[in-house]
Design a protein around this motif. Structure first.
Motif, mmCIF file in Angstrom:
data_model
loop_
_atom_site.group_PDB
_atom_site.id
_atom_site.type_symbol
_atom_site.label_atom_id
_atom_site.label_comp_id
_atom_site.label_asym_id
_atom_site.label_seq_id
_atom_site.Cartn_x
_atom_site.Cartn_y
_atom_site.Cartn_z
ATOM 1 N N GLN A 144 0.815 -1.205 0.000
ATOM 2 C CA GLN A 144 0.000 0.000 0.000
ATOM 3 C C GLN A 144 0.857 1.267 0.000
ATOM 4 O OE1 GLN A 144 -3.024 -0.093 -0.673
ATOM 5 N NE2 GLN A 144 -3.906 -2.004 0.072
ATOM 6 N N SER A 145 0.253 2.367 -0.402
ATOM 7 C CA SER A 145 0.979 3.627 -0.561
ATOM 8 C C SER A 145 1.432 4.185 0.777
ATOM 9 C CB SER A 145 0.104 4.646 -1.282
ATOM 10 O OG SER A 145 -1.055 4.924 -0.531
ATOM 11 N N GLY A 146 2.546 4.912 0.737
ATOM 12 C CA GLY A 146 3.050 5.602 1.907
ATOM 13 C C GLY A 146 3.840 4.749 2.865
ATOM 14 N N LEU A 147 4.107 3.500 2.525
ATOM 15 C CA LEU A 147 4.815 2.588 3.424
ATOM 16 C C LEU A 147 6.301 2.535 3.090
ATOM 17 C CD1 LEU A 147 2.338 -0.437 3.544
ATOM 18 C CD2 LEU A 147 2.416 1.590 5.021
ATOM 19 N N THR A 148 7.078 2.005 4.054
ATOM 20 C CA THR A 148 8.497 1.758 3.860
ATOM 21 C C THR A 148 8.782 0.287 4.111
ATOM 22 O OG1 THR A 148 9.153 3.999 4.521
ATOM 23 C CG2 THR A 148 10.831 2.276 4.665
ATOM 24 N N VAL A 149 9.415 -0.356 3.146
ATOM 25 C CA VAL A 149 9.869 -1.735 3.282
ATOM 26 C C VAL A 149 11.376 -1.685 3.471
ATOM 27 C CG1 VAL A 149 10.058 -3.987 2.175
ATOM 28 C CG2 VAL A 149 7.972 -2.625 1.892
ATOM 29 N N GLY A 150 11.864 -2.197 4.590
ATOM 30 C CA GLY A 150 13.273 -2.078 4.931
ATOM 31 C C GLY A 150 14.185 -2.947 4.086
ATOM 32 N N ASP A 151 15.485 -2.638 4.150
ATOM 33 C CA ASP A 151 16.498 -3.391 3.416
ATOM 34 C C ASP A 151 16.408 -4.879 3.730
ATOM 35 O OD1 ASP A 151 17.549 -0.978 2.457
ATOM 36 O OD2 ASP A 151 18.970 -0.802 4.123
ATOM 37 N N GLY A 152 16.589 -5.705 2.702
ATOM 38 C CA GLY A 152 16.687 -7.134 2.891
ATOM 39 C C GLY A 152 15.408 -7.853 3.263
ATOM 40 N N ALA A 153 14.281 -7.152 3.234
ATOM 41 C CA ALA A 153 13.010 -7.776 3.603
ATOM 42 C C ALA A 153 12.515 -8.714 2.503
ATOM 43 C CB ALA A 153 11.957 -6.716 3.894
ATOM 44 N N VAL A 154 11.595 -9.617 2.883
ATOM 45 C CA VAL A 154 10.934 -10.518 1.941
ATOM 46 C C VAL A 154 9.434 -10.330 2.093
ATOM 47 C CG1 VAL A 154 10.550 -12.908 1.260
ATOM 48 C CG2 VAL A 154 12.797 -12.211 2.109
ATOM 49 N N ILE A 155 8.756 -10.092 0.969
ATOM 50 C CA ILE A 155 7.296 -9.976 0.944
ATOM 51 C C ILE A 155 6.749 -11.236 0.275
ATOM 52 C CG2 ILE A 155 5.325 -8.557 0.291
ATOM 53 C CD1 ILE A 155 7.395 -7.124 2.099
ATOM 54 N N GLY A 156 5.997 -12.036 1.011
ATOM 55 C CA GLY A 156 5.509 -13.300 0.478
ATOM 56 C C GLY A 156 4.519 -13.121 -0.664
ATOM 57 N N SER A 157 4.402 -14.143 -1.490
ATOM 58 C CA SER A 157 3.462 -14.124 -2.609
ATOM 59 C C SER A 157 2.038 -13.891 -2.104
ATOM 60 C CB SER A 157 3.513 -15.448 -3.366
ATOM 61 O OG SER A 157 4.785 -15.645 -3.931
ATOM 62 N N GLY A 158 1.325 -12.998 -2.781
ATOM 63 C CA GLY A 158 -0.058 -12.727 -2.444
ATOM 64 C C GLY A 158 -0.261 -11.891 -1.197
#
Length: 220
Positions: free
Chosen positions: A139-153
């Motif tokens: 979603q908009s306005g968020l920060t995903v940090g270095d080295g993170a993993v976002i799972g499928s779906g």
């Protein structure tokens, strides 16, 4: 790109990785770019829609990705059908339909420029060396940090800490990739900011166990 090969009577589709260039990005068929800056060694898959974004060095995407108002740092791996920074409609107004604020297609010429400009200023930031799985939404306005993993779906509705694996709807922490001390050391090394020369010199070190990599490079 894909290559279909006949093997023992079976048709098998293999991914054919393109030769990338420092200065000339590989842009897949049907991909549309608007107000977007591309870094070096970038590959964008087919039928991407990318608007008002900064795409850093060594990033690649799969097919049918849609990104808006986002800043992507370096070495980000993005699977197909990922959505980053989707914009909101004005659901607190009389009508939330696009005709009410940007209705040129319907013959209404007076854009609500104030609303549109404010929406563009809500930036989504994806850190270095992030892996985003197939069909994820951030979603908009968020920060995903270095080295993170976002799972499928996954549907990400909150910031994601560095080196954290998240998944689900809405996304929740599954586990950390590394212990806190290792996370801190990797952030300090910040290998994603190395020069091309240094990346080439120490390329094989990326296959070392993480503890050995840190021991070798933390002092640099």
């Amino acid at each position: 790109m894909y290559e279909v090969i006949e093997e023992e009577g079976l048709r098998i589709m293999h991914i054919e990785f393109p030769d990338l260039s420092r200065d000339k990005p590989v842009i897949g068929k049907g991909t549309q770019l608007k107000r977007t800056t591309l870094g070096e060694w970038v590959e964008l898959g087919e039928n991407n829609l990318i608007d008002n974004c900064v795409i850093g060095d060594y990033n690649y995407t799969g097919q049918y990705c849609f990104m808006q108002n986002s800043d992507l740092k370096k070495f980000i791996s993005i699977a197909a059908q990922v959505r980053i920074g989707p914009t909101n409609h004005p659901y607190d107004r009389v009508s939330q339909h696009i005709f009410s604020y940007n209705g040129a297609s319907y013959g209404f010429e007076q854009k609500d420029t104030d609303f549109l400009e404010k929406r563009q200023q809500i930036r989504t930031t994806i850190g270095n060396d992030v892996w985003i799985g197939h069909g994820a939404i951030i979603q908009s306005g968020l920060t995903v940090g270095d080295g993170a993993v976002i799972g499928s779906g996954a549907v990400v509705t909150h910031d994601v800490a560095p080196y954290t694996i998240v998944g689900g709807v809405s996304a929740k922490v599954i586990k950390d990739r590394f212990a806190d001390e290792i996370k801190t050391d990797l952030e300090q090394i910040a290998w994603w900011n190395w020069s091309r020369q240094k990346l080439e010199e120490y390329y094989l070190d990326f296959r070392l166990p993480v503890e050995e990599f840190i021991k070798k490079h933390l002092k640099d």
